[in-house]
Scaffold this active site. Structure first.
Site, PDB file in Angstrom:
ATOM      1  N   TYR A  79       4.387 -16.788 -22.167  1.00 45.67           N
ATOM      2  CA  TYR A  79       3.544 -16.046 -21.222  1.00 45.67           C
ATOM      3  C   TYR A  79       2.138 -15.927 -21.787  1.00 45.67           C
ATOM      4  O   TYR A  79       1.946 -15.391 -22.879  1.00 45.67           O
ATOM      5  CB  TYR A  79       4.128 -14.665 -20.958  1.00 45.67           C
ATOM      6  CG  TYR A  79       3.622 -14.044 -19.672  1.00 45.67           C
ATOM      7  CD1 TYR A  79       4.284 -14.288 -18.473  1.00 45.67           C
ATOM      8  CD2 TYR A  79       2.477 -13.266 -19.653  1.00 45.67           C
ATOM      9  CE1 TYR A  79       3.816 -13.746 -17.285  1.00 45.67           C
ATOM     10  CE2 TYR A  79       1.994 -12.725 -18.478  1.00 45.67           C
ATOM     11  CZ  TYR A  79       2.665 -12.958 -17.284  1.00 45.67           C
ATOM     12  OH  TYR A  79       2.200 -12.442 -16.106  1.00 45.67           O
ATOM     13  N   SER A  80       1.133 -16.437 -21.063  1.00 42.08           N
ATOM     14  CA  SER A  80      -0.259 -16.399 -21.488  1.00 42.08           C
ATOM     15  C   SER A  80      -0.390 -17.106 -22.843  1.00 42.08           C
ATOM     16  O   SER A  80      -0.110 -18.310 -22.921  1.00 42.08           O
ATOM     17  CB  SER A  80      -0.755 -14.943 -21.522  1.00 42.08           C
ATOM     18  OG  SER A  80      -2.155 -14.893 -21.595  1.00 42.08           O
ATOM     19  N   LEU A  81      -0.772 -16.421 -23.907  1.00 39.21           N
ATOM     20  CA  LEU A  81      -0.783 -17.056 -25.229  1.00 39.21           C
ATOM     21  C   LEU A  81       0.553 -17.726 -25.515  1.00 39.21           C
ATOM     22  O   LEU A  81       0.610 -18.830 -26.076  1.00 39.21           O
ATOM     23  CB  LEU A  81      -1.077 -16.006 -26.306  1.00 39.21           C
ATOM     24  CG  LEU A  81      -0.784 -16.402 -27.760  1.00 39.21           C
ATOM     25  CD1 LEU A  81      -1.647 -17.575 -28.200  1.00 39.21           C
ATOM     26  CD2 LEU A  81      -0.974 -15.203 -28.698  1.00 39.21           C
TER      27      LEU A  81
END
Length: 266
Positions: free
Chosen positions: A94-96
């Protein structure tokens, strides 16, 4: 503790079961920890074993030095998770965490270890894209928090008021943002596993075009899931997100148990 050495007993809150349909290794967003995924195990089908990965610098490991660059983190993850790649597994980031999962899949392939049966890349544009907001990880604390909150709404006021917690969290947030802002993409062959790119309808940080650009990174099937919510749809649209994951990891989608077993990387 040197963050370059990560034993699996510190990476994973519990040891994965030896018999399971598919393990799902989960990597969180900037500053996040395994608590993000604490309820997933009871909400996903029993054949999916949720294995959230706890990195240094957060929650029960918040006194440890966080990683500041992605390549050494990936090296450590390959070594720490290698014992658990003998059974079918998928990667959710998720994201990073999407970058972490992507580079981990590449790292496993380079070392000729089994690869994932599926990669879920959420809340992050495709890694080859050049769009980069102004770097913020080097800013003074107050300016950094203000900019992080403006972009993501990521630091609740209650947390900011806890000085000890905020001091620890700031170190990890800046290290994580440094990993994102210092990321260097390198061309490699596409992965063999399917990829599902997942985004939020109201996410101002990631466009649909940036999500669709993940398509070039797989020789297999590519899917896109657009869910209601902003950059943190992992919370607001959790039910829809988990349904998307369970659909892609269902026995019908993955085939028989024999065909689930990933092949060594080339």
């Amino acid at each position: 503790m040197n963050p370059s050495s990560l034993s699996h007993d510190r990476l994973l809150p519990f040891r994965p079961q030896s018999s399971t349909g598919c393990r799902l290794f989960c990597f969180p967003y900037v500053g996040g920890g395994v608590s993000v995924y604490s309820a997933w195990g009871s909400l996903l089908p029993p054949e999916i074993q949720v294995c959230p990965v706890q990195l240094p610098g957060r929650e029960n490991r918040r006194r440890e030095e966080p990683f500041k660059a992605l390549p050494p983190l990936v090296d450590a993850l390959v070594a720490g998770l290698a014992p658990f790649t003998e059974a079918p597994f998928a990667l959710f980031g998720y994201s990073l965490g999407a970058l972490v999962g992507f580079e981990l899949a590449r790292g496993l392939r380079k070392r000729q270890l089994p690869g994932p049966v599926h990669l879920f890349a959420s809340a992050h544009g495709a890694p080859q894209l050049a769009r980069r907001p102004r770097p913020i990880h080097h800013l003074p604390d107050s300016a950094f928090i203000a900019e992080l909150s403006r972009r993501f709404g990521a630091v609740p006021a209650s947390v900011q008021q806890d000085r000890d917690l905020m001091a620890s969290l700031l170190q990890t947030l800046k290290a994580d943002m440094g990993m994102v802002e210092g990321y260097v993409y390198r061309d490699e062959d596409p992965l063999d596993c399917p990829i599902t790119a997942i985004g939020g309808q109201e996410d101002s940080e990631v466009t649909l075009e940036e999500l669709a650009a993940w398509r070039i990174h797989t020789r297999g099937a590519f899917h896109m899931e657009i869910l209601p919510g902003d950059h943190f749809f992992i919370k607001s649209a959790r039910g829809k997100l988990l349904r998307a994951i369970s659909t892609r990891l269902s026995p019908n989608a993955l085939g028989s148990t024999a065909s689930l077993r990933p092949c060594p990387g080339r």
